[in-house]
Design a protein around this motif. Structure first.
Motif, mmCIF file in Angstrom:
data_model
loop_
_atom_site.group_PDB
_atom_site.id
_atom_site.type_symbol
_atom_site.label_atom_id
_atom_site.label_comp_id
_atom_site.label_asym_id
_atom_site.label_seq_id
_atom_site.Cartn_x
_atom_site.Cartn_y
_atom_site.Cartn_z
ATOM 1 N N VAL A 1 0.742 -0.862 -0.493
ATOM 2 C CA VAL A 1 -0.134 0.132 0.173
ATOM 3 C C VAL A 1 1.137 1.310 -0.170
ATOM 4 N N GLY A 2 0.217 2.005 -1.245
ATOM 5 C CA GLY A 2 0.943 3.669 -0.719
ATOM 6 C C GLY A 2 2.579 3.787 -1.541
ATOM 7 N N ARG A 3 3.009 2.656 -2.039
ATOM 8 C CA ARG A 3 3.998 2.707 -2.969
ATOM 9 C C ARG A 3 3.547 1.459 -4.133
ATOM 10 N N PRO A 4 4.703 2.542 -5.480
ATOM 11 C CA PRO A 4 4.490 1.148 -6.340
ATOM 12 C C PRO A 4 4.867 -0.337 -6.525
ATOM 13 N N ARG A 5 4.279 -1.299 -7.669
ATOM 14 C CA ARG A 5 4.434 -2.988 -6.973
ATOM 15 C C ARG A 5 6.033 -2.773 -7.522
ATOM 16 N N ARG A 6 6.641 -4.220 -6.860
ATOM 17 C CA ARG A 6 8.114 -4.263 -6.945
ATOM 18 C C ARG A 6 8.508 -5.082 -7.694
ATOM 19 N N GLY B 1 7.420 -9.090 -9.652
ATOM 20 C CA GLY B 1 7.326 -10.710 -8.876
ATOM 21 C C GLY B 1 5.912 -10.045 -8.392
ATOM 22 N N GLU B 2 5.043 -8.788 -7.683
ATOM 23 C CA GLU B 2 4.588 -8.797 -6.769
ATOM 24 C C GLU B 2 3.232 -8.292 -7.693
ATOM 25 N N PRO B 3 2.018 -9.030 -7.004
ATOM 26 C CA PRO B 3 0.597 -8.845 -8.011
ATOM 27 C C PRO B 3 0.280 -7.807 -8.523
ATOM 28 N N VAL B 4 -0.983 -7.897 -9.730
ATOM 29 C CA VAL B 4 -1.746 -6.607 -9.861
ATOM 30 C C VAL B 4 -3.193 -6.510 -10.042
ATOM 31 N N ASP B 5 -4.143 -6.853 -8.986
ATOM 32 C CA ASP B 5 -4.529 -7.022 -9.171
ATOM 33 C C ASP B 5 -6.054 -5.557 -9.608
ATOM 34 N N GLU B 6 -6.217 -5.898 -11.341
ATOM 35 C CA GLU B 6 -6.682 -4.870 -11.762
ATOM 36 C C GLU B 6 -7.673 -5.703 -12.779
ATOM 37 N N LEU C 1 -2.996 4.065 -16.395
ATOM 38 C CA LEU C 1 -3.474 3.237 -16.804
ATOM 39 C C LEU C 1 -2.919 1.915 -17.092
ATOM 40 N N ALA C 2 -2.170 2.587 -18.798
ATOM 41 C CA ALA C 2 -1.066 1.584 -18.812
ATOM 42 C C ALA C 2 0.142 0.549 -17.872
ATOM 43 N N LEU C 3 0.261 1.438 -17.306
ATOM 44 C CA LEU C 3 1.510 1.347 -16.300
ATOM 45 C C LEU C 3 1.217 -0.161 -15.289
ATOM 46 N N ARG C 4 0.076 0.984 -14.337
ATOM 47 C CA ARG C 4 -0.434 -0.241 -13.423
ATOM 48 C C ARG C 4 -0.118 -0.460 -11.969
ATOM 49 N N PRO C 5 1.005 1.011 -11.467
ATOM 50 C CA PRO C 5 2.096 1.213 -11.137
ATOM 51 C C PRO C 5 1.875 0.802 -9.582
ATOM 52 N N PHE C 6 0.754 0.284 -9.654
ATOM 53 C CA PHE C 6 0.197 -0.292 -7.508
ATOM 54 C C PHE C 6 -0.389 -1.747 -7.911
ATOM 55 N N ALA C 7 -0.512 -2.526 -6.516
ATOM 56 C CA ALA C 7 -0.870 -3.909 -6.752
ATOM 57 C C ALA C 7 -2.318 -3.590 -6.954
ATOM 58 N N VAL D 1 -7.622 5.445 -9.051
ATOM 59 C CA VAL D 1 -6.073 6.387 -8.825
ATOM 60 C C VAL D 1 -5.838 7.054 -9.986
ATOM 61 N N ALA D 2 -5.762 6.986 -11.146
ATOM 62 C CA ALA D 2 -5.570 6.991 -12.700
ATOM 63 C C ALA D 2 -6.571 8.422 -12.710
ATOM 64 N N ARG D 3 -8.109 8.125 -12.407
ATOM 65 C CA ARG D 3 -9.609 9.140 -12.719
ATOM 66 C C ARG D 3 -9.361 10.458 -11.753
ATOM 67 N N THR D 4 -8.672 9.530 -10.063
ATOM 68 C CA THR D 4 -8.674 11.086 -9.515
ATOM 69 C C THR D 4 -7.721 11.717 -10.103
ATOM 70 N N ALA D 5 -6.170 11.131 -10.738
ATOM 71 C CA ALA D 5 -4.814 12.506 -11.084
ATOM 72 C C ALA D 5 -4.909 13.179 -12.305
ATOM 73 N N GLU D 6 -6.081 12.541 -13.414
ATOM 74 C CA GLU D 6 -6.594 13.373 -14.444
ATOM 75 C C GLU D 6 -7.084 14.492 -13.185
ATOM 76 N N ARG D 7 -8.272 14.382 -12.541
ATOM 77 C CA ARG D 7 -9.026 14.970 -12.389
ATOM 78 C C ARG D 7 -8.500 16.553 -11.855
ATOM 79 N N ILE D 8 -6.527 15.379 -10.700
ATOM 80 C CA ILE D 8 -6.359 17.121 -10.105
ATOM 81 C C ILE D 8 -5.761 17.337 -11.006
ATOM 82 N N VAL D 9 -5.504 17.091 -12.184
ATOM 83 C CA VAL D 9 -4.396 17.993 -13.003
ATOM 84 C C VAL D 9 -6.271 19.086 -14.197
ATOM 85 N N LEU D 10 -6.660 18.518 -14.151
ATOM 86 C CA LEU D 10 -7.897 19.413 -15.343
ATOM 87 C C LEU D 10 -8.545 20.972 -14.355
ATOM 88 N N VAL D 11 -8.392 20.461 -12.732
ATOM 89 C CA VAL D 11 -8.436 21.332 -11.627
ATOM 90 C C VAL D 11 -7.235 21.992 -11.371
#
Length: 285
Positions: free
Chosen positions: A138-143, A145-150, A194-200, A206-216
């Protein structure tokens, strides 16, 4: 990044450049028209007489509707009144997704001042907020071998080394700033995450929230009343994932189509808030 040939680099954050690769995307076919169409839609909301007197109510309603839209794209497609009514967001998987979307929407406004200085810190914070019910990764990009649940994004997953490199490159572009329109920057941030899916987990939210942050944060939608998440949900998951395929393809046509898709989502978000303004004006909401 070059956009003069048949393709555009699908990962604008993957290489350093003395130019402005995000601004170069503005010259892709149809992008300037999307940028102008978004500007007109946003201006219509801000020009509404209700915005002069009750903008805080419009902002709050846009936040709720945006969270609902983002959660719908992540598998929790609840009606708006159900979101208003519920208080327990830990009962099941869908409830947890909705709770995460609501928390992210609330958190986004607190991170605007940090985004341009430390986007990776903001992204880590967003994941921490979204994945509050998880104990690990939680709170860090994946390393490696770590799985991604998306499960709703079926694109090939970049390995950890590529992901970290591209994420760092994207952060450098954000920190450096540039002349790219807000819509272009927001679409690239959204698409790249979304392409990278940096988190587990919770990458879509997160991607859609980041889009909102940029627009605002860019000043395009300073009161956060044009929730793109509403538009993404209205356009539908199939269209969303199809447009994302275009982004990942790296072709000029695919990149332009993704930016246009994000632009249409902002326009629909603006239309939603215009309808809320009209309802308030009639005394119906």
């Amino acid at each position: 990044m070059s956009t003069t040939g048949a393709t555009a680099d699908p990962s604008p954050g993957s290489r350093k450049s003395s130019g402005d690769p995000l601004a170069a995307l503005g010259s892709l076919p149809g992008v300037a028209e999307s940028v102008e169409s978004v500007r007109k839609a946003v201006d219509r909301v801000y020009g509404h007489r209700i915005m002069r007197r009750r903008s805080n109510e419009i902002t709050s309603e846009a936040a709720l509707r945006g969270a609902r839209g983002s959660a719908a794209l992540s598998g929790a497609d609840w009606g708006l009144e159900e979101v208003r009514r519920r208080t327990d967001f830990g009962a099941d998987d869908e409830a947890r997704v909705m709770g995460a979307a609501l928390r992210l929407t609330a958190e986004a406004g607190q991170l605007l001042s940090i985004w341009r200085q430390s986007p990776l810190r903001v992204l880590a914070r967003l994941h921490l907020v979204a994945a509050a019910d998880k104990a690990d990764h939680v709170g860090r990009p994946r390393r490696e071998g770590e799985p991604v649940d998306e499960p709703l994004v079926g694109l090939p997953l970049p390995d950890a080394a590529e992901m970290h490199g591209r994420l760092d490159g994207l952060a450098e572009l954000i920190i450096a700033g540039g002349s790219a329109p807000a819509l272009v920057t927001a679409a690239v941030v959204h698409g790249e995450l979304l392409a990278l899916r940096p988190f587990a987990s919770h990458n879509g939210l997160v991607a859609r929230t980041a889009e909102r942050i940029v627009l605002v944060g860019s000043g395009l939608d300073p009161k956060s009343v044009c929730p793109a998440e509403v538009g993404h949900a209205e356009l539908g998951r199939e269209a969303y994932l199809s447009a994302l395929d275009g982004y990942v393809s790296g072709t000029a046509e695919g990149m332009a189509a993704w930016i246009a898709h994000c632009g249409r989502a902002v326009e629909l978000g603006a239309r939603e808030s215009t309808a809320v303004c009209e309802a308030l004006q009639r005394g119906a909401a």
